[in-house]
Design an enzyme around this catalytic site. Sequence first.
Site, PDB file in Angstrom:
ATOM      1  N   SER A  81      42.167  43.125  36.634  1.00  0.00           N
ATOM      2  CA  SER A  81      42.110  42.019  37.585  1.00  0.00           C
ATOM      3  C   SER A  81      43.528  41.457  37.715  1.00  0.00           C
ATOM      4  O   SER A  81      44.093  40.991  36.730  1.00  0.00           O
ATOM      5  CB  SER A  81      41.138  40.961  37.053  1.00  0.00           C
ATOM      6  OG  SER A  81      41.221  39.772  37.826  1.00  0.00           O
ATOM      7  N   LYS A  89      43.090  38.984  43.272  1.00  0.00           N
ATOM      8  CA  LYS A  89      42.664  37.615  43.550  1.00  0.00           C
ATOM      9  C   LYS A  89      43.146  37.249  44.947  1.00  0.00           C
ATOM     10  O   LYS A  89      44.286  37.578  45.324  1.00  0.00           O
ATOM     11  CB  LYS A  89      43.290  36.668  42.515  1.00  0.00           C
ATOM     12  CG  LYS A  89      42.751  36.877  41.111  1.00  0.00           C
ATOM     13  CD  LYS A  89      41.312  36.397  41.001  1.00  0.00           C
ATOM     14  CE  LYS A  89      40.830  36.409  39.557  1.00  0.00           C
ATOM     15  NZ  LYS A  89      39.472  35.858  39.432  1.00  0.00           N
ATOM     16  N   LYS A 144      28.944  37.552  33.157  1.00  0.00           N
ATOM     17  CA  LYS A 144      29.815  37.067  32.082  1.00  0.00           C
ATOM     18  C   LYS A 144      28.915  36.326  31.112  1.00  0.00           C
ATOM     19  O   LYS A 144      28.297  35.326  31.489  1.00  0.00           O
ATOM     20  CB  LYS A 144      30.847  36.069  32.621  1.00  0.00           C
ATOM     21  CG  LYS A 144      31.912  36.666  33.514  1.00  0.00           C
ATOM     22  CD  LYS A 144      32.888  35.591  33.988  1.00  0.00           C
ATOM     23  CE  LYS A 144      33.925  36.209  34.912  1.00  0.00           C
ATOM     24  NZ  LYS A 144      34.756  35.180  35.573  1.00  0.00           N
ATOM     25  N   ASP A 191      38.568  38.989  44.697  1.00  0.00           N
ATOM     26  CA  ASP A 191      37.868  37.843  44.092  1.00  0.00           C
ATOM     27  C   ASP A 191      38.485  36.558  44.621  1.00  0.00           C
ATOM     28  O   ASP A 191      39.670  36.295  44.414  1.00  0.00           O
ATOM     29  CB  ASP A 191      37.996  37.905  42.561  1.00  0.00           C
ATOM     30  CG  ASP A 191      37.176  36.829  41.850  1.00  0.00           C
ATOM     31  OD1 ASP A 191      36.515  36.014  42.527  1.00  0.00           O
ATOM     32  OD2 ASP A 191      37.202  36.809  40.602  1.00  0.00           O
ATOM     33  N   GLY A 228      35.348  39.157  33.119  1.00  0.00           N
ATOM     34  CA  GLY A 228      36.195  38.797  31.979  1.00  0.00           C
ATOM     35  C   GLY A 228      36.720  37.389  32.128  1.00  0.00           C
ATOM     36  O   GLY A 228      36.738  36.823  33.227  1.00  0.00           O
ATOM     37  N   LYS A 253      41.187  44.959  40.955  1.00  0.00           N
ATOM     38  CA  LYS A 253      40.665  43.771  41.630  1.00  0.00           C
ATOM     39  C   LYS A 253      41.858  42.870  41.902  1.00  0.00           C
ATOM     40  O   LYS A 253      42.721  42.710  41.047  1.00  0.00           O
ATOM     41  CB  LYS A 253      39.651  43.093  40.709  1.00  0.00           C
ATOM     42  CG  LYS A 253      39.391  41.612  40.952  1.00  0.00           C
ATOM     43  CD  LYS A 253      38.177  41.154  40.147  1.00  0.00           C
ATOM     44  CE  LYS A 253      38.344  39.747  39.604  1.00  0.00           C
ATOM     45  NZ  LYS A 253      37.172  39.319  38.804  1.00  0.00           N
ATOM     46  N   ASP A 294      29.794  35.587  41.047  1.00  0.00           N
ATOM     47  CA  ASP A 294      30.273  35.288  39.693  1.00  0.00           C
ATOM     48  C   ASP A 294      29.835  33.848  39.381  1.00  0.00           C
ATOM     49  O   ASP A 294      28.732  33.622  38.853  1.00  0.00           O
ATOM     50  CB  ASP A 294      31.801  35.491  39.659  1.00  0.00           C
ATOM     51  CG  ASP A 294      32.472  35.070  38.360  1.00  0.00           C
ATOM     52  OD1 ASP A 294      31.816  34.500  37.487  1.00  0.00           O
ATOM     53  OD2 ASP A 294      33.708  35.297  38.195  1.00  0.00           O
ATOM     54  N   GLU A 324      34.066  39.233  45.732  1.00  0.00           N
ATOM     55  CA  GLU A 324      33.504  38.398  44.662  1.00  0.00           C
ATOM     56  C   GLU A 324      33.637  36.913  44.999  1.00  0.00           C
ATOM     57  O   GLU A 324      34.720  36.447  45.355  1.00  0.00           O
ATOM     58  CB  GLU A 324      34.251  38.733  43.365  1.00  0.00           C
ATOM     59  CG  GLU A 324      33.722  38.041  42.121  1.00  0.00           C
ATOM     60  CD  GLU A 324      34.476  38.492  40.860  1.00  0.00           C
ATOM     61  OE1 GLU A 324      35.147  39.552  40.894  1.00  0.00           O
ATOM     62  OE2 GLU A 324      34.406  37.781  39.851  1.00  0.00           O
TER      63      GLU A 324
HETATM   64  O1  OSB Z   1      36.849  34.947  38.299  1.00  0.00           O
HETATM   65  O2  OSB Z   1      36.660  36.751  37.265  1.00  0.00           O
HETATM   66  C1  OSB Z   1      37.180  35.659  37.358  1.00  0.00           C
HETATM   67  C2  OSB Z   1      39.843  35.176  34.648  1.00  0.00           C
HETATM   68  C3  OSB Z   1      39.650  33.848  34.318  1.00  0.00           C
HETATM   69  C4  OSB Z   1      38.699  33.134  35.013  1.00  0.00           C
HETATM   70  C5  OSB Z   1      37.944  33.741  36.013  1.00  0.00           C
HETATM   71  C6  OSB Z   1      38.123  35.077  36.333  1.00  0.00           C
HETATM   72  C7  OSB Z   1      39.114  35.792  35.658  1.00  0.00           C
HETATM   73  C8  OSB Z   1      39.460  37.176  35.950  1.00  0.00           C
HETATM   74  C9  OSB Z   1      40.146  37.965  34.848  1.00  0.00           C
HETATM   75  O3  OSB Z   1      39.307  37.697  37.020  1.00  0.00           O
HETATM   76  C10 OSB Z   1      39.263  38.959  34.211  1.00  0.00           C
HETATM   77  C11 OSB Z   1      39.837  39.509  32.934  1.00  0.00           C
HETATM   78  O4  OSB Z   1      40.582  40.473  32.999  1.00  0.00           O
HETATM   79  O5  OSB Z   1      39.519  38.960  31.843  1.00  0.00           O
HETATM   80 MG    MG Z   2      35.410  36.080  39.369  1.00  0.00          MG
END
Ligand code: OSB
Ligand code: MG
Length: 374
Positions: free
Chosen positions: A137, A165, A264, A190, A292, A163, A240, A215
């Site tokens: 990510s 952001k 999660k 995301d 994550g 992924k 999520d 996402e």
């Molecule tokens: O929205 O998935 C998310 C990290 C912190 C808070 C929210 C998110 C995330 C990530 C990172 O996308 C995922 C990872 O590699 O741990």
């Molecule tokens: Mg997310």
Amino acid sequence: MSSVIDRVEMFHVRMALRAPFETSFGVEADREAIVIRLLADGLEGWGECVAGAFPGYSYETVGTAWHALEMFFVPAILGQEADSVEAYRSRIEHHKGHPLARAGLEMALWDMRGKIAGQSLRSLFGGTATRVAVGVSIGIQADAAALVRTASGFLDQGYRRIKIKIKPGRDLDEARAVRRAFPHLPLQVDANSAYDLADSDRLKALDELELLLIEQPLAEDDLIDHARLQAELRTPVCLDESILSGRHARQALEIGACRIINIKPARVGGLTEAKAIHDLCLARGVPVWCGGMLETGIGRAANLALASLPGFTLPGDISASDRYYAQDIAEPTFTLNDDSTIDVPEGPGLGVQVLMHELEPVTLRRAVFGPAKG
Ligand code: OSB
Ligand code: MG
């Protein structure tokens, strides 16, 4: 004779991330969390509460989670049977909210249960995979060119799903640039709830990029508008932040608010609820993947065990330890296999050892709780 939990320790930690992580809700250069240690007759159980420094992803923070743990959740397990996840859940069933706090303690109980039983979490959950497909990510970068360079670096390391952001104004150019550079890459975006329904034309423009999923485009408390948006999009919506329980998952699927769910364990209040959501989705043929929260090796081990269940058919946000931290607080650390998978730990419980000499220097505050007197 069964063991009883005679001591609980909490460590508020702050660990430097290898690179700042920027999302639509803010930038994190460090990761804060609460590490939880249970002691019972010489056995230890470890858990990680992933609440962060500010209420960006969730309303919970390290401060609110510390309070909920100290006042309500830790007292619910002190002096109680060391491996009873179910008793803990029923004792706090009438408390509202604080899923990240309650999940951190539940993880420690699962670790303890595995150690008492001499079994890995994977085997306790009934997970079938011994290695789990993973991706990376990537936070918002300086510009689209920098994003393509960062993505390219991760592809060179062997990650086969990316992924990115996004947020309003930092979406179409970025996603198009990555797609142009890597036409066949499994790619997803995301938004961390940065849009509303008025932005649906902008989101519809992403359809041309053949993304695996979009996402959490809209607000976390809004299944209704997600259903409206999904009806207009070809790309699957994946939720999520909106899914906090099995009930939310069922209702979201029933009204067509999403076609995929990011699971999660922290967000849904623990590994038990996470597994229940997996089971529901598996029965309905809905793909899930493990999200994550930039976990340390403790939470990462739990995520891998969960993601070994058969319904986790999409790659998880479970990258190798060195993607997050120069030095982790648990070992063994997790490394990426050539096929973009990570091995599921096989030792008892979480299957990792916490390194006190690494934990102590990153601890800002520590507290010890014993059974109530009298
Ligand atoms: O929205 O998935 C998310 C990290 C912190 C808070 C929210 C998110 C995330 C990530 C990172 O996308 C995922 C990872 O590699 O741990
Ligand atoms: Mg997310």
